[in-house]
Scaffold this active site. Sequence first.
Site, PDB file in Angstrom:
ATOM      1  N   GLU A  57     -27.814  19.186 -17.153  1.00 30.39           N
ATOM      2  CA  GLU A  57     -29.172  20.236 -16.946  1.00 30.39           C
ATOM      3  C   GLU A  57     -29.013  21.404 -18.128  1.00 30.39           C
ATOM      4  OE1 GLU A  57     -26.272  19.658 -15.426  1.00 30.39           O
ATOM      5  OE2 GLU A  57     -25.857  20.815 -13.238  1.00 30.39           O
ATOM      6  N   CYS A  80     -22.692  23.053 -12.406  1.00 34.73           N
ATOM      7  CA  CYS A  80     -21.218  23.613 -12.947  1.00 34.73           C
ATOM      8  C   CYS A  80     -21.644  25.276 -12.875  1.00 34.73           C
ATOM      9  CB  CYS A  80     -20.526  24.173 -13.690  1.00 34.73           C
ATOM     10  SG  CYS A  80     -21.895  24.026 -15.479  1.00 34.73           S
ATOM     11  N   ALA A 159     -10.752 -13.792 -16.757  1.00 34.75           N
ATOM     12  CA  ALA A 159     -11.519 -14.780 -16.638  1.00 34.75           C
ATOM     13  C   ALA A 159     -10.639 -16.190 -16.337  1.00 34.75           C
ATOM     14  CB  ALA A 159     -11.306 -14.860 -18.331  1.00 34.75           C
ATOM     15  N   ASP A 205      -2.610 -14.166 -27.955  1.00 34.99           N
ATOM     16  CA  ASP A 205      -3.840 -13.841 -28.144  1.00 34.99           C
ATOM     17  C   ASP A 205      -3.907 -13.608 -30.179  1.00 34.99           C
ATOM     18  OD1 ASP A 205      -4.347 -14.836 -26.113  1.00 34.99           O
ATOM     19  OD2 ASP A 205      -5.227 -13.845 -25.338  1.00 34.99           O
ATOM     20  N   ARG A 212     -17.679  -4.932 -29.668  1.00 35.64           N
ATOM     21  CA  ARG A 212     -18.034  -5.921 -30.561  1.00 35.64           C
ATOM     22  C   ARG A 212     -19.807  -5.981 -31.388  1.00 35.64           C
ATOM     23  NH1 ARG A 212     -13.161  -7.955 -31.061  1.00 35.64           N
ATOM     24  NH2 ARG A 212     -13.544  -9.541 -30.579  1.00 35.64           N
ATOM     25  N   THR A 306       1.074  -9.270 -15.836  1.00 36.00           N
ATOM     26  CA  THR A 306       0.571  -7.375 -16.524  1.00 36.00           C
ATOM     27  C   THR A 306      -0.613  -7.486 -14.854  1.00 36.00           C
ATOM     28  OG1 THR A 306       0.941  -7.149 -18.702  1.00 36.00           O
ATOM     29  CG2 THR A 306      -0.828  -5.595 -17.631  1.00 36.00           C
TER      30      THR A 306
HETATM   31  C1  AOF Z   1     -22.786  19.609 -14.984  1.00 38.81           C
HETATM   32  N1  AOF Z   1     -23.050  19.032 -15.422  1.00 38.81           N
HETATM   33  O1  AOF Z   1     -23.804  17.557 -16.850  1.00 38.81           O
HETATM   34  C2  AOF Z   1     -20.990  17.969 -17.051  1.00 38.81           C
HETATM   35  C3  AOF Z   1     -20.541  18.747 -15.582  1.00 38.81           C
HETATM   36  O2  AOF Z   1     -15.254  21.816 -20.320  1.00 38.81           O
HETATM   37  P1  AOF Z   1     -16.948  22.035 -19.772  1.00 38.81           P
HETATM   38  O3  AOF Z   1     -16.767  23.976 -19.596  1.00 38.81           O
HETATM   39  O4  AOF Z   1     -17.837  21.571 -20.029  1.00 38.81           O
HETATM   40  O5  AOF Z   1     -16.373  22.092 -18.255  1.00 38.81           O
HETATM   41  C4  AOF Z   1     -16.220  20.560 -17.653  1.00 38.81           C
HETATM   42  C5  AOF Z   1     -16.542  20.321 -16.310  1.00 38.81           C
HETATM   43  O6  AOF Z   1     -17.772  21.049 -16.385  1.00 38.81           O
HETATM   44  C6  AOF Z   1     -15.774  19.561 -16.075  1.00 38.81           C
HETATM   45  O7  AOF Z   1     -14.664  18.856 -14.833  1.00 38.81           O
HETATM   46  C7  AOF Z   1     -17.477  19.266 -14.276  1.00 38.81           C
HETATM   47  O8  AOF Z   1     -16.233  19.724 -13.470  1.00 38.81           O
HETATM   48  C8  AOF Z   1     -18.744  19.343 -15.380  1.00 38.81           C
HETATM   49  N2  AOF Z   1     -19.271  18.067 -15.279  1.00 38.81           N
HETATM   50  N3  AOF Z   1     -20.906  19.679 -14.795  1.00 38.81           N
HETATM   51  O9  AOF Z   1     -22.882  20.772 -14.657  1.00 38.81           O
HETATM   52  C9  AOF Z   1     -22.575  17.920 -15.928  1.00 38.81           C
HETATM   53  N4  AOF Z   1     -20.809  17.411 -17.551  1.00 38.81           N
HETATM   54 ZN    ZN Z   2     -22.751  22.640 -16.789  1.00 35.35          ZN
END
Ligand code: AOF
Ligand code: ZN
Length: 366
Positions: A57, A80, A159, A205, A212, A306
């Site tokens: 954002e 966030c 595969a 393998d 790559r 596996t």
């Molecule tokens: C957003 N926009 O692009 C992302 C978010 O360690 P921090 O402070 O960077 O916080 C990580 C948390 O932020 C992650 O667990 C998730 O809740 C949020 N990621 N949030 O607004 C973003 N990548």
């Molecule tokens: Zn954020």
Amino acid sequence: MSGLGADDERFMAAAIRLCRRNLGLTATNPSVACLIVKDGVIVGSAVTAPGGRPHAETQALAMAGEAARGAIAYVTLEPCSHHGKTPPCADALIAAGVARVVVAVTDPDERVAGRGLSMLRDAGIAVETGLLEANGKTALAAYLSRQTRKRPYVTLKLAVSADGMLGHLGVGQVAITGPVSRGQVHVLRAESDAILVGIGTALADDPELTCRLPGLETRSPVRIVLDPRLELSPGSKLARTASTVPVIVVTAKDGKDDPAFAARQDALEALGVEVLICDPRRLDTLLAALATRGISSLLVEGGARTAQSFLQAGLVDRILLFNGSATLGKEGVASPCVSGQVPAGFSLRRTARYGADNLEDYERDE
Ligand code: AOF
Ligand code: ZN
């Protein structure tokens, strides 16, 4: 979701496509995309930066500048609300004066969990959530898995030859699929945090398990070998390249009462290989340990045993069958899954043609 229209869907679909760009690059952070749209025109767009910061954002708002005032923000994950390593994105959206925020998926991170949306609403911004949520959840599957299940999202890639085989016992690498499929597998590697094989495959393998593809060489995942008796040779490609791309060997015991074992461990560790003591039969414990280390997506690339162990433990979320046209005959090792026949509880989501090969993409039902 009353105020949502066809344009909203178009922009959110674009945001979801965009967020895939940094899959596997953002560490424990999800790869999120944000579009800022003003009068139907994209004035800002960004994905969570490699390493996980800055968030999407703030970058998109910086690009939009003054044009963000009165605009609509489309974000694949709830903005966030917490002061982490960066200030809250919800505050940044409020300060920029956006009029409306449209979100695909709410953030299960307990520091956020709906608070991002309420901060925006409290500031008088129109907020809608759940647009193209299923697609958004697919793009965020790795992050959501680690957050809510405390284990990585597991993709099993196989595969399979035309006669249902994975390879020849003790013969080394056999070409089952063509170059287009191979390219796709390398993209999958680039998008994954870690890749895992059994010691049988590592010995037969001598694979490198890196990405790559030209331009994506720096996006190789952590390489993991299930190796109960610590048989990986210090001369293997994996061990020899461990100082460039990490290698974790998962083994059942430590070498305290076994000098030969301890010597093999020393030799591997001297090359930079990490020896992780964890019973390879307890895949659930292993996955929890990997999640703690920040691994959100795991690509399991074989071999048959596996693959079978992960399936039996119910720890596979997605099965990708690359069905090749080669025939291996009775010397082959039978695949635990073949075209049209995967364990119950998986649904076919998509098919694709890669050169002469057919991909079947199955996802575990919720
Ligand atoms: C957003 N926009 O692009 C992302 C978010 O360690 P921090 O402070 O960077 O916080 C990580 C948390 O932020 C992650 O667990 C998730 O809740 C949020 N990621 N949030 O607004 C973003 N990548
Ligand atoms: Zn954020």
